[in-house]
Write a protein that holds these residues in place. Structure first.
Motif, short mmCIF file in Angstrom:
data_model
loop_
_atom_site.label_atom_id
_atom_site.label_comp_id
_atom_site.label_asym_id
_atom_site.label_seq_id
_atom_site.Cartn_x
_atom_site.Cartn_y
_atom_site.Cartn_z
N LEU A 101 16.19 0.93 16.20
CA LEU A 101 15.54 -0.32 15.82
C LEU A 101 14.14 -0.04 15.28
CD1 LEU A 101 15.47 -3.45 15.80
CD2 LEU A 101 14.58 -3.32 18.12
N PHE A 102 13.89 -0.44 14.01
CA PHE A 102 12.58 -0.23 13.39
C PHE A 102 11.68 -1.44 13.49
CE2 PHE A 102 13.98 3.68 11.66
CZ PHE A 102 12.86 4.33 11.20
N ARG A 103 12.18 -2.61 13.12
CA ARG A 103 11.37 -3.83 13.10
C ARG A 103 12.20 -4.99 13.62
NH1 ARG A 103 8.33 -0.41 11.95
NH2 ARG A 103 6.86 -0.22 10.24
N SER A 104 11.49 -5.96 14.18
CA SER A 104 12.09 -7.22 14.58
C SER A 104 11.10 -8.30 14.17
CB SER A 104 12.33 -7.24 16.08
OG SER A 104 12.96 -8.42 16.47
N ARG A 105 11.54 -9.24 13.32
CA ARG A 105 10.66 -10.28 12.80
C ARG A 105 11.34 -11.64 12.91
NH1 ARG A 105 7.72 -6.46 13.03
NH2 ARG A 105 6.36 -5.63 11.43
#
Length: 118
Positions: A101-105
């Motif tokens: 997981l790199f980003r969560s927006r």
């Protein structure tokens, strides 16, 4: 230095007939979304898209995965089953090809495109 505006000329069809171009008398107004499906772009802080070859994204709503789609190599992912303007908000989670997981927006409702910056 100002330049003179060039007026479009009529053109000749293959049959040799002169045909005039139709010019709309009023500007065309955009009445709906330009993108028909939710599109997300992942860019660096300077606006240049990341190389996202092999990356994918998930849209999550109320803890359930609604859609999964792959990024192209230019930082763009299109969710074909999410029409725009969106009616509800989503959380987008971006992963590399190994599932990291790199980003969560958070994506708010009433959008057709979204940019992940950084």
């Amino acid at each position: 230095m100002a330049s003179k505006r060039v007026k479009p000329q009529p053109y000749v069809t293959g049959s040799g007939k002169m045909v005039r171009r139709e010019v709309p008398s009023r500007p065309i107004r955009q009445t709906g979304p330009i993108f028909d499906r939710l599109t997300v772009v992942w860019v660096q802080f300077n606006g240049v898209p990341f190389d996202t070859t092999g990356f994918f994204a998930q849209l999550v709503r109320n803890g359930r995965v609604v859609s999964t789609a792959s990024f192209d190599r230019f930082g763009v992912v299109r969710f074909n089953n999410i029409p725009t303007l969106t009616n509800v908000s989503y959380t987008i989670r971006t992963f590399d090809r190994n599932g990291f997981l790199f980003r969560s927006r958070f994506i708010p409702a009433r959008v057709e495109t979204f940019a992940i910056i950084g």
